[in-house]
Design a protein around this motif. Sequence first.
Motif, mmCIF file in Angstrom:
data_model
loop_
_atom_site.group_PDB
_atom_site.id
_atom_site.type_symbol
_atom_site.label_atom_id
_atom_site.label_comp_id
_atom_site.label_asym_id
_atom_site.label_seq_id
_atom_site.Cartn_x
_atom_site.Cartn_y
_atom_site.Cartn_z
ATOM 1 N N GLY A 226 77.169 9.924 22.448
ATOM 2 C CA GLY A 226 77.474 10.274 21.066
ATOM 3 C C GLY A 226 77.493 9.073 20.142
ATOM 4 O O GLY A 226 76.952 9.114 19.034
ATOM 5 N N ILE A 227 78.106 7.984 20.592
ATOM 6 C CA ILE A 227 78.204 6.782 19.750
ATOM 7 C C ILE A 227 76.823 6.187 19.494
ATOM 8 O O ILE A 227 76.476 5.849 18.350
ATOM 9 N N LEU A 228 76.004 6.057 20.546
ATOM 10 C CA LEU A 228 74.677 5.476 20.386
ATOM 11 C C LEU A 228 73.836 6.275 19.392
ATOM 12 O O LEU A 228 73.175 5.708 18.515
ATOM 13 N N ASN A 229 73.876 7.587 19.516
ATOM 14 C CA ASN A 229 73.043 8.409 18.646
ATOM 15 C C ASN A 229 73.589 8.498 17.231
ATOM 16 O O ASN A 229 72.812 8.570 16.268
ATOM 17 N N ALA A 230 74.904 8.487 17.088
ATOM 18 C CA ALA A 230 75.480 8.504 15.739
ATOM 19 C C ALA A 230 75.133 7.215 14.994
ATOM 20 O O ALA A 230 74.783 7.238 13.802
ATOM 21 N N VAL A 231 75.202 6.080 15.700
ATOM 22 C CA VAL A 231 74.869 4.797 15.078
ATOM 23 C C VAL A 231 73.381 4.731 14.750
ATOM 24 O O VAL A 231 72.979 4.274 13.672
ATOM 25 N N SER A 232 72.539 5.207 15.666
ATOM 26 C CA SER A 232 71.089 5.114 15.485
ATOM 27 C C SER A 232 70.577 6.090 14.434
ATOM 28 O O SER A 232 70.224 5.718 13.321
ATOM 29 N N TRP A 233 70.553 7.390 14.805
ATOM 30 C CA TRP A 233 69.955 8.409 13.940
ATOM 31 C C TRP A 233 70.807 8.682 12.702
ATOM 32 O O TRP A 233 70.257 9.014 11.644
ATOM 33 N N GLY A 234 72.109 8.538 12.857
ATOM 34 C CA GLY A 234 72.999 8.928 11.766
ATOM 35 C C GLY A 234 73.370 7.833 10.796
ATOM 36 O O GLY A 234 73.887 8.115 9.709
ATOM 37 N N MET A 235 73.111 6.532 11.142
ATOM 38 C CA MET A 235 73.509 5.455 10.238
ATOM 39 C C MET A 235 72.399 4.420 10.007
ATOM 40 O O MET A 235 72.043 4.120 8.870
ATOM 41 N N LEU A 236 71.857 3.861 11.097
ATOM 42 C CA LEU A 236 70.867 2.789 10.941
ATOM 43 C C LEU A 236 69.577 3.281 10.280
ATOM 44 O O LEU A 236 69.026 2.601 9.400
ATOM 45 N N PHE A 237 69.071 4.430 10.695
ATOM 46 C CA PHE A 237 67.840 4.944 10.078
ATOM 47 C C PHE A 237 68.022 5.215 8.583
ATOM 48 O O PHE A 237 67.173 4.807 7.774
ATOM 49 N N PRO A 238 69.103 5.881 8.148
ATOM 50 C CA PRO A 238 69.299 6.051 6.697
ATOM 51 C C PRO A 238 69.459 4.719 5.968
ATOM 52 O O PRO A 238 68.933 4.546 4.858
ATOM 53 N N PHE A 239 70.172 3.766 6.580
ATOM 54 C CA PHE A 239 70.357 2.467 5.933
ATOM 55 C C PHE A 239 69.027 1.734 5.785
ATOM 56 O O PHE A 239 68.742 1.110 4.754
ATOM 57 N N GLY A 240 68.176 1.813 6.811
ATOM 58 C CA GLY A 240 66.854 1.190 6.742
ATOM 59 C C GLY A 240 65.998 1.803 5.644
ATOM 60 O O GLY A 240 65.218 1.103 4.979
ATOM 61 N N ALA A 241 66.146 3.112 5.437
ATOM 62 C CA ALA A 241 65.401 3.769 4.362
ATOM 63 C C ALA A 241 65.867 3.285 2.997
ATOM 64 O O ALA A 241 65.054 3.115 2.072
ATOM 65 N N LEU A 242 67.171 3.042 2.842
ATOM 66 C CA LEU A 242 67.695 2.510 1.581
ATOM 67 C C LEU A 242 67.097 1.128 1.284
ATOM 68 O O LEU A 242 66.746 0.821 0.141
ATOM 69 N N ILE A 243 66.981 0.312 2.316
ATOM 70 C CA ILE A 243 66.405 -1.028 2.138
ATOM 71 C C ILE A 243 64.979 -0.923 1.604
ATOM 72 O O ILE A 243 64.593 -1.616 0.656
ATOM 73 N N ASN A 344 71.694 16.593 13.804
ATOM 74 C CA ASN A 344 71.991 16.540 15.241
ATOM 75 C C ASN A 344 73.288 15.800 15.536
ATOM 76 O O ASN A 344 73.956 16.083 16.543
ATOM 77 N N VAL A 345 73.632 14.837 14.696
ATOM 78 C CA VAL A 345 74.919 14.162 14.874
ATOM 79 C C VAL A 345 76.063 15.164 14.705
ATOM 80 O O VAL A 345 77.012 15.186 15.501
ATOM 81 N N PHE A 346 75.971 16.023 13.711
ATOM 82 C CA PHE A 346 77.017 17.029 13.507
ATOM 83 C C PHE A 346 77.016 18.057 14.638
ATOM 84 O O PHE A 346 78.084 18.550 15.034
ATOM 85 N N LYS A 347 75.851 18.393 15.171
ATOM 86 C CA LYS A 347 75.809 19.261 16.344
ATOM 87 C C LYS A 347 76.508 18.594 17.530
ATOM 88 O O LYS A 347 77.197 19.249 18.315
ATOM 89 N N GLY A 348 76.317 17.281 17.650
ATOM 90 C CA GLY A 348 76.992 16.535 18.715
ATOM 91 C C GLY A 348 78.499 16.555 18.551
ATOM 92 O O GLY A 348 79.238 16.670 19.540
ATOM 93 N N PHE A 349 78.968 16.448 17.319
ATOM 94 C CA PHE A 349 80.413 16.547 17.075
ATOM 95 C C PHE A 349 80.949 17.900 17.538
ATOM 96 O O PHE A 349 82.030 17.989 18.130
ATOM 97 N N ASP A 350 80.202 18.965 17.252
ATOM 98 C CA ASP A 350 80.640 20.305 17.653
ATOM 99 C C ASP A 350 80.684 20.448 19.175
ATOM 100 O O ASP A 350 81.521 21.182 19.715
#
Length: 397
Positions: A226-243, A344-350
């Motif tokens: 959960g942590i790996l995927n939340a950091v990857s798909w849920g945070m780093l990818f959106p942050f990279g898009a902002l850059i 998918n991160v929110f599905k993982g939380f559920d």
Amino acid sequence: MSLLLLLTLLPLLLLPTTTLSTTTTCSSTSPAVSAAKYTKCTSLPFLSSTLHYTYTPSNKTLSIAFTATPPSPSGYIAWGINPTATGMIGTQALIAFKSPKDSSLLLSTYNLTAYGGISLEPLSFPVYSKRVEFNSADGSLTIFAVVKSDGGKVNHVWQVGPVVNGVPGKHEFKPENLGSKATIDVSSAIVNGGGDSGSGNSAKSDGSSSSSSAADLGLKKRNTHGILNAVSWGMLFPFGALISRYLRTFKSAEPAWFYLHATCQTSAYAVGVAGWITGLQLGSESKDIVFKGHRCIGIVLFCLATVQICALFLRPNKDHKYRFYWNAYHHCVGYSIIILGIINVFKGFDILEPEKKWKSIYVGILIGLGGIAILLEALTWIVVLRRKSKSPSKPYT
């Protein structure tokens, strides 16, 4: 005739649910059960069966070892929890038997929807680990499982019956079959103390149990996933898009923004692949527990991200005739990854059901990224409009 049958069965159907207490005489022919040192042990009042169990409040897991003898070598044993009632209907069960094809041991999860109605499907609560063992000394079977439980009183049901055409069939309607239900207080079986540990109990709580260790290991794997995927798909990818979207507006950031963007996205991909692999491992360890939506989105994300990373090596020059099409593809796939990743991160939380604060923290991070995006969007438009106002423009003709 039907009225006579009803009058005969009515007292059996109205049998009260038993509240079980631990006993000092229960034992097991399974060496694994004896070695595990479960906190509590009870000889169940029907079907010559026993239940060993340990409750671990730190991760809200109930570890059980249920032992019973099938009515025939080809029969089944079953143990389950009814989250809504005290009877059989609605029970979420683990059923074990020998395969009619090769005599291998099978253990699957079933939902008991009605008398005679049984369906092979995941349970309504997480099953972190499960296995079955054959005890050659007496022909019994032992179901080992670690399930999620909030503690307190648990309605559990156990049963034995025949296997018909490779599927668990109807059990007999004898008093011992109809009475095989009870309520246990699992909070009295807290590992390393917290319950009765009187001398003579064959399952007292001296030392940690192997089932508790298995639960901790399984929980650690799920949390890592959960942590790996939340950091990857849920945070780093959106942050990279902002850059990419906002830093490129400033000429002074050229070409630093590209290298920052590429570094962030490749790092996100590497972390995401690690999380994806842990997901595959979890799936292989619990083949009967399938979260189809979460799994399918994960597979799509992995494929899209792999194509996206490979496309970096095929990026045309700015003045190339195909650069427009490459940009369109790159943006569409990139935004798809961000949207599907957050879903998918929110599905993982559920699925994991962690403490509410972790979901709140993630929502806060998303709100923060969204706020930054709004501010940068406004700033970007201001910069772009000023450039247009300063650049010479041709008069309309």
